[in-house]
Design a protein around this motif. Structure first.
Motif, PDB file in Angstrom:
ATOM      1  N   LEU A  80       5.762  10.969   1.140  1.00 33.03           N
ATOM      2  CA  LEU A  80       4.671  10.287   1.841  1.00 33.03           C
ATOM      3  C   LEU A  80       4.422   8.953   1.163  1.00 33.03           C
ATOM      4  CD1 LEU A  80       2.229   9.995   3.740  1.00 33.03           C
ATOM      5  CD2 LEU A  80       0.889  11.328   2.085  1.00 33.03           C
ATOM      6  N   ASP A  81       4.480   7.875   1.945  1.00 27.42           N
ATOM      7  CA  ASP A  81       4.190   6.523   1.467  1.00 27.42           C
ATOM      8  C   ASP A  81       2.787   6.153   1.952  1.00 27.42           C
ATOM      9  OD1 ASP A  81       4.049   3.849   0.857  1.00 27.42           O
ATOM     10  OD2 ASP A  81       5.937   3.290   1.811  1.00 27.42           O
ATOM     11  N   VAL A  82       1.829   6.126   1.030  1.00 25.86           N
ATOM     12  CA  VAL A  82       0.421   5.858   1.359  1.00 25.86           C
ATOM     13  C   VAL A  82       0.177   4.357   1.285  1.00 25.86           C
ATOM     14  CG1 VAL A  82      -1.976   6.320   0.764  1.00 25.86           C
ATOM     15  CG2 VAL A  82      -0.247   8.112   0.442  1.00 25.86           C
ATOM     16  N   GLY A  83      -0.187   3.757   2.411  1.00 21.14           N
ATOM     17  CA  GLY A  83      -0.320   2.306   2.495  1.00 21.14           C
ATOM     18  C   GLY A  83       1.053   1.686   2.689  1.00 21.14           C
ATOM     19  N   CYS A  84       1.821   2.245   3.607  1.00 22.47           N
ATOM     20  CA  CYS A  84       3.222   1.839   3.773  1.00 22.47           C
ATOM     21  C   CYS A  84       3.376   0.430   4.325  1.00 22.47           C
ATOM     22  CB  CYS A  84       3.952   2.831   4.671  1.00 22.47           C
ATOM     23  SG  CYS A  84       3.348   2.891   6.382  1.00 22.47           S
ATOM     24  N   GLY A  85       2.303  -0.134   4.912  1.00 20.54           N
ATOM     25  CA  GLY A  85       2.372  -1.508   5.407  1.00 20.54           C
ATOM     26  C   GLY A  85       3.510  -1.714   6.373  1.00 20.54           C
ATOM     27  N   ASN A  86       4.303  -2.751   6.149  1.00 26.97           N
ATOM     28  CA  ASN A  86       5.386  -3.072   7.082  1.00 26.97           C
ATOM     29  C   ASN A  86       6.681  -2.332   6.754  1.00 26.97           C
ATOM     30  OD1 ASN A  86       6.560  -4.426   4.926  1.00 26.97           O
ATOM     31  ND2 ASN A  86       6.754  -6.378   5.992  1.00 26.97           N
ATOM     32  N   GLY A  87       6.598  -1.349   5.855  1.00 26.54           N
ATOM     33  CA  GLY A  87       7.741  -0.489   5.580  1.00 26.54           C
ATOM     34  C   GLY A  87       8.686  -0.977   4.504  1.00 26.54           C
ATOM     35  N   ALA A  88       8.303  -1.992   3.735  1.00 25.97           N
ATOM     36  CA  ALA A  88       9.203  -2.543   2.722  1.00 25.97           C
ATOM     37  C   ALA A  88       9.608  -1.489   1.689  1.00 25.97           C
ATOM     38  CB  ALA A  88       8.549  -3.736   2.028  1.00 25.97           C
ATOM     39  N   PHE A  89       8.626  -0.743   1.163  1.00 25.92           N
ATOM     40  CA  PHE A  89       8.957   0.295   0.187  1.00 25.92           C
ATOM     41  C   PHE A  89       9.456   1.559   0.885  1.00 25.92           C
ATOM     42  CE2 PHE A  89       7.883   3.988  -2.447  1.00 25.92           C
ATOM     43  CZ  PHE A  89       8.621   3.690  -3.584  1.00 25.92           C
ATOM     44  N   THR A  90       8.908   1.875   2.039  1.00 22.08           N
ATOM     45  CA  THR A  90       9.351   3.062   2.781  1.00 22.08           C
ATOM     46  C   THR A  90      10.847   2.993   3.047  1.00 22.08           C
ATOM     47  OG1 THR A  90       7.273   2.676   3.989  1.00 22.08           O
ATOM     48  CG2 THR A  90       8.545   4.611   4.603  1.00 22.08           C
ATOM     49  N   HIS A 131       7.236  10.262   5.607  1.00 21.44           N
ATOM     50  CA  HIS A 131       5.987   9.925   6.283  1.00 21.44           C
ATOM     51  C   HIS A 131       5.433   8.629   5.697  1.00 21.44           C
ATOM     52  CE1 HIS A 131       5.680  14.072   7.898  1.00 21.44           C
ATOM     53  NE2 HIS A 131       6.190  14.410   6.716  1.00 21.44           N
ATOM     54  N   GLY A 132       4.770   7.850   6.531  1.00 27.46           N
ATOM     55  CA  GLY A 132       4.081   6.652   6.074  1.00 27.46           C
ATOM     56  C   GLY A 132       2.765   6.520   6.804  1.00 27.46           C
ATOM     57  N   ILE A 133       1.755   6.055   6.096  1.00 33.13           N
ATOM     58  CA  ILE A 133       0.443   5.865   6.716  1.00 33.13           C
ATOM     59  C   ILE A 133      -0.120   4.528   6.284  1.00 33.13           C
ATOM     60  CG2 ILE A 133      -0.722   7.116   4.843  1.00 33.13           C
ATOM     61  CD1 ILE A 133      -2.737   8.095   6.987  1.00 33.13           C
ATOM     62  N   ASP A 134      -0.789   3.831   7.218  1.00 34.52           N
ATOM     63  CA  ASP A 134      -1.360   2.522   6.923  1.00 34.52           C
ATOM     64  C   ASP A 134      -2.472   2.244   7.927  1.00 34.52           C
ATOM     65  OD1 ASP A 134      -0.504   0.032   5.121  1.00 34.52           O
ATOM     66  OD2 ASP A 134      -1.257  -0.733   7.039  1.00 34.52           O
ATOM     67  N   PRO A 135      -3.503   1.475   7.526  1.00 33.22           N
ATOM     68  CA  PRO A 135      -4.590   1.167   8.467  1.00 33.22           C
ATOM     69  C   PRO A 135      -4.248   0.069   9.464  1.00 33.22           C
ATOM     70  CG  PRO A 135      -5.058   0.199   6.333  1.00 33.22           C
ATOM     71  CD  PRO A 135      -3.832   1.039   6.153  1.00 33.22           C
ATOM     72  N   GLN A 169       1.162  -3.965  11.078  1.00 29.56           N
ATOM     73  CA  GLN A 169       2.129  -3.705  10.024  1.00 29.56           C
ATOM     74  C   GLN A 169       3.040  -2.526  10.394  1.00 29.56           C
ATOM     75  OE1 GLN A 169       2.494  -6.191   7.839  1.00 29.56           O
ATOM     76  NE2 GLN A 169       1.601  -5.377   5.969  1.00 29.56           N
ATOM     77  N   LEU A 170       2.462  -1.503  10.951  1.00 24.17           N
ATOM     78  CA  LEU A 170       3.248  -0.339  11.353  1.00 24.17           C
ATOM     79  C   LEU A 170       4.238  -0.698  12.459  1.00 24.17           C
ATOM     80  CD1 LEU A 170       0.441   2.356  11.305  1.00 24.17           C
ATOM     81  CD2 LEU A 170       2.409   2.270   9.777  1.00 24.17           C
ATOM     82  N   ALA A 171       3.824  -1.572  13.359  1.00 24.00           N
ATOM     83  CA  ALA A 171       4.730  -2.000  14.429  1.00 24.00           C
ATOM     84  C   ALA A 171       5.963  -2.669  13.840  1.00 24.00           C
ATOM     85  CB  ALA A 171       4.001  -2.939  15.380  1.00 24.00           C
ATOM     86  N   PHE A 172       5.767  -3.497  12.805  1.00 26.63           N
ATOM     87  CA  PHE A 172       6.907  -4.133  12.145  1.00 26.63           C
ATOM     88  C   PHE A 172       7.761  -3.079  11.454  1.00 26.63           C
ATOM     89  CE2 PHE A 172       9.253  -6.243   8.818  1.00 26.63           C
ATOM     90  CZ  PHE A 172       9.611  -7.461   9.374  1.00 26.63           C
ATOM     91  N   ALA A 173       7.129  -2.126  10.778  1.00 27.66           N
ATOM     92  CA  ALA A 173       7.871  -1.072  10.077  1.00 27.66           C
ATOM     93  C   ALA A 173       8.776  -0.307  11.035  1.00 27.66           C
ATOM     94  CB  ALA A 173       6.902  -0.120   9.382  1.00 27.66           C
ATOM     95  N   ARG A 174       8.308  -0.092  12.244  1.00 24.29           N
ATOM     96  CA  ARG A 174       9.101   0.675  13.213  1.00 24.29           C
ATOM     97  C   ARG A 174      10.323  -0.080  13.704  1.00 24.29           C
ATOM     98  NH1 ARG A 174       3.617   2.045  15.096  1.00 24.29           N
ATOM     99  NH2 ARG A 174       3.134   4.137  14.289  1.00 24.29           N
ATOM    100  N   THR A 175      10.400  -1.385  13.440  1.00 22.24           N
ATOM    101  CA  THR A 175      11.590  -2.144  13.821  1.00 22.24           C
ATOM    102  C   THR A 175      12.719  -1.982  12.810  1.00 22.24           C
ATOM    103  OG1 THR A 175      10.966  -4.208  12.666  1.00 22.24           O
ATOM    104  CG2 THR A 175      10.106  -3.877  14.912  1.00 22.24           C
ATOM    105  N   ARG A 181      13.899   4.817  11.604  1.00 25.22           N
ATOM    106  CA  ARG A 181      13.806   5.355  12.967  1.00 25.22           C
ATOM    107  C   ARG A 181      13.410   6.839  12.979  1.00 25.22           C
ATOM    108  NH1 ARG A 181      19.186   4.427  11.913  1.00 25.22           N
ATOM    109  NH2 ARG A 181      20.560   6.248  11.880  1.00 25.22           N
ATOM    110  N   ASP A 182      13.718   7.567  11.900  1.00 22.69           N
ATOM    111  CA  ASP A 182      13.360   8.986  11.843  1.00 22.69           C
ATOM    112  C   ASP A 182      12.084   9.245  11.038  1.00 22.69           C
ATOM    113  OD1 ASP A 182      15.630   9.764  13.314  1.00 22.69           O
ATOM    114  OD2 ASP A 182      16.874   9.725  11.511  1.00 22.69           O
ATOM    115  N   ALA A 183      11.486   8.191  10.502  1.00 22.53           N
ATOM    116  CA  ALA A 183      10.255   8.361   9.714  1.00 22.53           C
ATOM    117  C   ALA A 183       9.062   8.566  10.641  1.00 22.53           C
ATOM    118  CB  ALA A 183      10.027   7.146   8.832  1.00 22.53           C
ATOM    119  N   GLU A 184       8.089   9.315  10.172  1.00 27.19           N
ATOM    120  CA  GLU A 184       6.840   9.517  10.915  1.00 27.19           C
ATOM    121  C   GLU A 184       5.800   8.559  10.345  1.00 27.19           C
ATOM    122  OE1 GLU A 184       5.558  13.549  11.178  1.00 27.19           O
ATOM    123  OE2 GLU A 184       7.554  14.304  11.673  1.00 27.19           O
TER     124      GLU A 184
END
Length: 266
Positions: A41-51, A64-68, A72-78, A83-86
């Motif tokens: 679980l990546d808490v505060g995953c932001g744009n997914g750089a560390f995820t 898993h990643g979570i962010d407010p 940022q999450l939209a960018f992470a999903r690119t 692609r398989d992360a929640e």
């Protein structure tokens, strides 16, 4: 009082901090040396750089990643690797997961943004199984380790109000260690990470700074003379090499601990 820092643009954040995040994240994972196949679980995953690093290097069985920030999450999903992360929108202080849900939880460059850091750590402990890993790293804000410390210093010297996280003291090594111990974690260890980044030119460095909204808006309020003076002062404090490149280091404090196993029945 400064306005709160908001992360609403994954692309500009990638240029400003994503590169630094992955540099520090790689050093962090070198230190952790985690086993593969874990649920992360990546808490505060932001744009997914560390995820993304977790996906690349840790062969997770679940990620898993979570962010407010929805942006940022939209960018992470690119990111193809995610692609398989929640990835979900949520709060570090009220994680939307059941107890014992993952094997490892990490908070990368986030703890100084959590209004109540102890609550954020307690939530990670709750969702990590017994024997699992709870870890974090954060720029050493008080020790001058923030990657753009020179920018902040020179802006303050010129009378500008510098955006800052709400809980910078949470990045202190001794504070992080106390948070982990107070949360009941065991085998607590701390470590300092030092990383280095090179910008092709001062122009690239300057564009990276002003391209991030929180800093760019502040610089935009400065007079042209003050902005020019800021650039001159930065050129002097960050000298370029013979090819015009600017290279310098940043430092982060890291901490890890394990969730204790329950006592054996008598």
């Amino acid at each position: 009082m400064t306005d709160p820092i908001r992360f609403n643009d994954g692309a500009s954040y990638e240029r400003y901090m994503g590169v630094w995040s992955q540099l520090a994240g790689a050093a962090f994972l070198d230190w952790l040396a985690p086993a593969s196949g874990r649920r992360w679980l990546d808490v505060g995953c932001g744009n997914g750089a560390f995820t993304e690093l977790l996906a690349w290097r840790c062969a997770p069985s679940a990620l898993h990643g979570i962010d407010p920030s929805a942006a940022q999450l939209a960018f992470a999903r690119t990111r193809a690797t995610l692609r398989d992360a929640e990835l979900c929108e949520g709060d570090a202080m009220t994680l939307p997961y059941p107890d014992d849900h993952v094997d490892a939880a990490v908070m990368p460059l986030v703890i100084f943004f959590v209004p109540e850091p102890a609550l954020g750590v307690a939530e990670m402990v709750r969702v990590v199984r017994a024997g699992g890993l709870v870890a974090a790293y954060a720029w050493d804000m008080h020790g001058g380790g923030f990657p753009y410390h020179a920018v902040q210093r020179e802006m303050r010297e010129l009378g500008a109000v510098v955006p800052a996280p709400p809980r910078p003291e949470a990045s202190r090594r001794e504070v992080m260690e106390a948070l982990w111990r107070d949360a009941g974690l065991i085998d607590v260890e701390c470590h300092q990470l030092t990383v280095q980044r090179t910008f092709a030119s001062f122009d690239e460095y300057w564009a990276t700074i002003v391209g991030w909204d929180a800093v760019g808006r502040t610089i935009a309020t400065m007079s042209p003379a003050a902005s020019a003076q800021l650039q001159d002062r930065l050129r002097a404090s960050l000298p370029a090499d013979d090819h015009g490149r600017i290279t310098y280091s940043a430092r982060a404090n890291a901490v890890q601990g394990r969730v204790p196993e329950p006592p054996a029945p008598r």
